[in-house]
Design an enzyme around this catalytic site. Structure first.
Site, short mmCIF file in Angstrom:
data_model
loop_
_atom_site.label_atom_id
_atom_site.label_comp_id
_atom_site.label_asym_id
_atom_site.label_seq_id
_atom_site.Cartn_x
_atom_site.Cartn_y
_atom_site.Cartn_z
N LYS A 37 1.21 -1.47 -0.13
CA LYS A 37 -0.04 0.37 0.31
C LYS A 37 0.92 1.55 0.36
O LYS A 37 2.02 1.10 0.39
CB LYS A 37 -0.85 0.07 1.20
CG LYS A 37 -0.28 -0.16 2.56
CD LYS A 37 1.09 -0.01 2.95
CE LYS A 37 0.35 2.35 3.47
NZ LYS A 37 1.98 2.46 3.72
N TYR A 85 -3.03 4.92 6.82
CA TYR A 85 -3.32 3.78 7.89
C TYR A 85 -4.52 4.34 8.79
O TYR A 85 -5.58 3.69 9.07
CB TYR A 85 -2.41 3.46 8.66
CG TYR A 85 -0.74 2.94 8.01
CD1 TYR A 85 -1.41 1.26 7.90
CD2 TYR A 85 0.47 3.36 7.54
CE1 TYR A 85 -0.29 0.20 7.90
CE2 TYR A 85 0.65 2.34 7.14
CZ TYR A 85 0.97 1.19 7.19
OH TYR A 85 1.55 0.41 7.16
#
Length: 360
Positions: A129, A213
């Site tokens: 990611k 996150y």
């Protein structure tokens, strides 16, 4: 998937058998899933050490622009020299039966290209990611993997990490009652010269790298998708590091249930990753929530107090995500964090930037 010889012959006649080869290879004889690691930087090191701790995965190939470095790492993981590739001959990986999947550990702007090339080579893809630098790239990656009939998983390691999963379960069990709000932050003081502050390579600043996150956590904690977003961005330190990307981003999200979330990310100072959830019956917090070790869950609700430090050490997060993807390949199941999960975050990142007045 159990196919007889007659079934396979019929699919061959229809021109479909080739599309099934990656799945059949991964599911055959319960063998370990072989990974080619693309890019041999810091995060690749964590992943490879995690793979060593699994029972269903192994490193079988390396892709790097630095042959000497690749040979040194190959010796550590018993990778034959014939399974070391560079970025020019990467497509030859299609002819390597020891490789079932690739792990894309490259700068963000290279994720789309190497995911699609791996798919065309018939290899499943575990991609770091953020999934890519824009929504169009994410969709192209999903489409390429579907066309090649290979699986695509985005490496959201917190989806497989016990303390984060414990927090989610407590919330789903309703221990806090109706959740009202969430706070989350994650950031660090970045060093000059990092590729992460090069917009062409990274796509953006801390939001892409560590702010994602907090964004993703609010989504899995609520089990909802945000319906409205408002954001601000700033650059305070004019020391040359932030000529191309922002230094700070803060944003709020409102979810369909009415839950509001407030998140902050930075490249200008140390900001330990955490989230705190407030509910009608109490609160829950995870400190060090997004780092590799030292996670700590605390909560107070309805007369109950929890204090649960997690003793697990790096690279346990990477072990868990490799174990999950390999299990999916062996069993023919879909991963819990597929390409569509990465695509959703990129859509929200785009909206955050637009709200903050940053072009994407």
């Amino acid at each position: 998937m159990n196919l007889s010889r007659r079934d396979f012959s019929r699919l061959t006649a229809l021109g479909l058998a080739a599309q099934l080869v990656p799945l059949l290879r991964a599911q055959s004889s319960g063998k370990k899933i072989g990974y080619a690691v693309i890019g041999l930087g810091r995060i690749a090191d964590h992943f490879m050490r995690g793979v060593l701790n699994t029972s269903n995965s192994q490193i079988t190939a390396l892709v790097s622009g630095h042959r000497d470095k690749a040979e040194r790492i190959a010796a550590q993981y018993n990778v034959p020299s014939t399974s070391i590739y560079n970025y020019e001959n990467f497509d030859e990986i299609a002819h390597n039966p020891a490789v079932d999947a690739v792990y894309v550990a490259l700068p963000n702007s290279m994720h789309a290209e190497y995911t699609m090339r791996a798919a065309r080579a018939g290899k499943h893809v575990l991609c770091e990611k953020p999934m890519a630098t824009n929504v169009a790239e994410c969709q192209a990656m999903i489409d390429a993997c579907k066309k090649a009939n290979v699986k695509l998983m985005i490496a959201y390691r917190c989806h497989y990490e016990p303390t984060n999963l414990r927090a989610v379960k407590l919330l789903r069990d309703g221990v806090l009652g109706q959740v009202q709000s969430i706070e989350s932050a994650f950031g660090f003081n970045i060093s000059p010269g990092e590729w992460r502050i090069n917009k062409k390579l990274a796509g953006g600043g801390p939001l892409y790298d560590v702010g994602i996150y907090s964004l993703n956590a609010c989504r899995y904690l609520t089990g909802e998708e945000p319906q409205s977003i408002a954001a601000f961005a700033s650059t305070i330190d004019h020391d040359g590091r932030f000529n191309e990307v922002e230094e700070n981003v803060s944003w709020t999200m409102k979810f369909p249930s009415g839950i509001v979330a407030s998140c902050t990310t930075t490249y200008g100072g140390d900001m330990a990753g955490y989230f705190r959830v407030h509910g009608a019956k109490g609160w829950l917090q995870v400190d060090q929530a997004f780092v590799y070790e030292g996670l700590h869950l605390r909560a107070e609700y309805a007369g109950t107090k929890l204090d649960e430090p997690n003793p697990a050490r790096d690279p346990s997060h990477f072990q868990a995500e490799a174990d999950h993807f390999s299990n999916c390949l062996q069993r023919g199941e879909e991963p819990k964090s597929p390409g569509e999960e990465g695509l959703r975050d990129l859509r929200y990142i785009t909206e955050i930037y637009r709200s903050a007045g940053i072009s994407v």
